[in-house]
Design an enzyme around this catalytic site. Sequence first.
Site, short mmCIF file in Angstrom:
data_model
loop_
_atom_site.label_atom_id
_atom_site.label_comp_id
_atom_site.label_asym_id
_atom_site.label_seq_id
_atom_site.Cartn_x
_atom_site.Cartn_y
_atom_site.Cartn_z
N GLU A 177 0.61 -1.45 -0.17
CA GLU A 177 0.53 -0.33 0.19
C GLU A 177 0.80 1.48 0.33
O GLU A 177 1.25 1.86 1.27
CB GLU A 177 -0.90 0.26 1.02
CG GLU A 177 -1.94 1.11 1.42
CD GLU A 177 -2.63 1.02 2.70
OE1 GLU A 177 -2.76 0.69 3.44
OE2 GLU A 177 -3.85 2.33 2.14
N LYS A 219 -2.53 -2.02 -3.22
CA LYS A 219 -3.58 -1.41 -2.12
C LYS A 219 -2.96 0.42 -2.93
O LYS A 219 -2.60 1.18 -1.98
CB LYS A 219 -3.64 -1.41 -1.15
CG LYS A 219 -4.74 -0.74 -0.53
CD LYS A 219 -5.17 -0.88 1.03
CE LYS A 219 -6.10 -0.57 1.77
NZ LYS A 219 -6.50 -1.07 3.35
#
Length: 338
Positions: A177, A219
Amino acid sequence: MSAQSLAAIAQAMVLPGKGILAADESSGTIKKRFDSIRLESTVDSRRAYRDMLFTAPRAADYISGVILYDETLRQSTLSGVPFPRYLAQQGMLPGIKVDAGAKALAGFPGETLTEGLDGLRERLKEYAELGAKFAKWRGVITIGPGLPTNYCLSANAHALARYAALCQEAGIVPIVEPEVLMDGDHGLARCEEVTMLALERTFSELRAHRVDLAGMVLKPNMIVPGEDCKQKATVRDVAEATIRCLKSTVPALVPGIAFLSGGQSPEESTEHLAAMNALGSLPWQLTFSYGRALQAPSLKAWGGKPEGVQAGQAAFLKRARLNGLAHAGQYRRDMEAA
Ligand code: 13P
């Protein structure tokens, strides 16, 4: 664990019609969320809240996996089943946030580097024993005058790649992420430019660290104008810019991309996801891994009271179902009213 098993878990995390619930707020963050409903954050109130979410009937129809915080991974449902076991029994993969948070980057005012690599191999081993099938690490990139710096982009990408390699060694699928924050008054184009740099750098480091791209989930943020930008973007602008950016940076080997909501409203983040999935054939699954956008209406409806559990679960299931439909390309705006 074999590369095939990692790939199978990654694929299960992004199954069509499903997405991930990010319920891994650290103790500091969940306190802020509870403050909004004037609820004291205690071990028991945090457990009751997570129990309300996870035991929502048939949540597994829309939720493939749940990201937990360390404390929650070790807690049990109100009926006494350890959360990771309960989730697995329902058909939801238990995941764990393993980073130790974004800390001020020395020498780079306004920028952060995410910490938590020391001892990570040992922690991952324990998390795997406790039932975690995947993990999350969030790097944070800030847009501002002269920001982000090249060094901040590199340092965060490097940490993400070291984390991802250690996860795969432990048989755990890494959610990678690199979040470009919405804070600021920059426009959509600037967000696109910075996200492109962040993703390029991240994949370059992932390759350098020999991370198996088929055994991970990305992500990212969506490409949106800064929160304080006067020029608002249309849903179509966001969808097109985000897909353009992802197509130029994310290898097709990656099985899925699960967005963070990052401060978008629940409805916006669903509409954006639906619009992207409507843009035609894509090399990866495109789904959600929302925190606030899945939880905010539910937290409010629950209100920290036992008599609010049903309303809280209904509000959570509504967002989960609509986001599942957005992933499957079947969401229509009029469904919000139903
Ligand atoms: P938000 O969807 O609230 O941005 O949270 C997702 C997340 O897990 C951030 O790390």
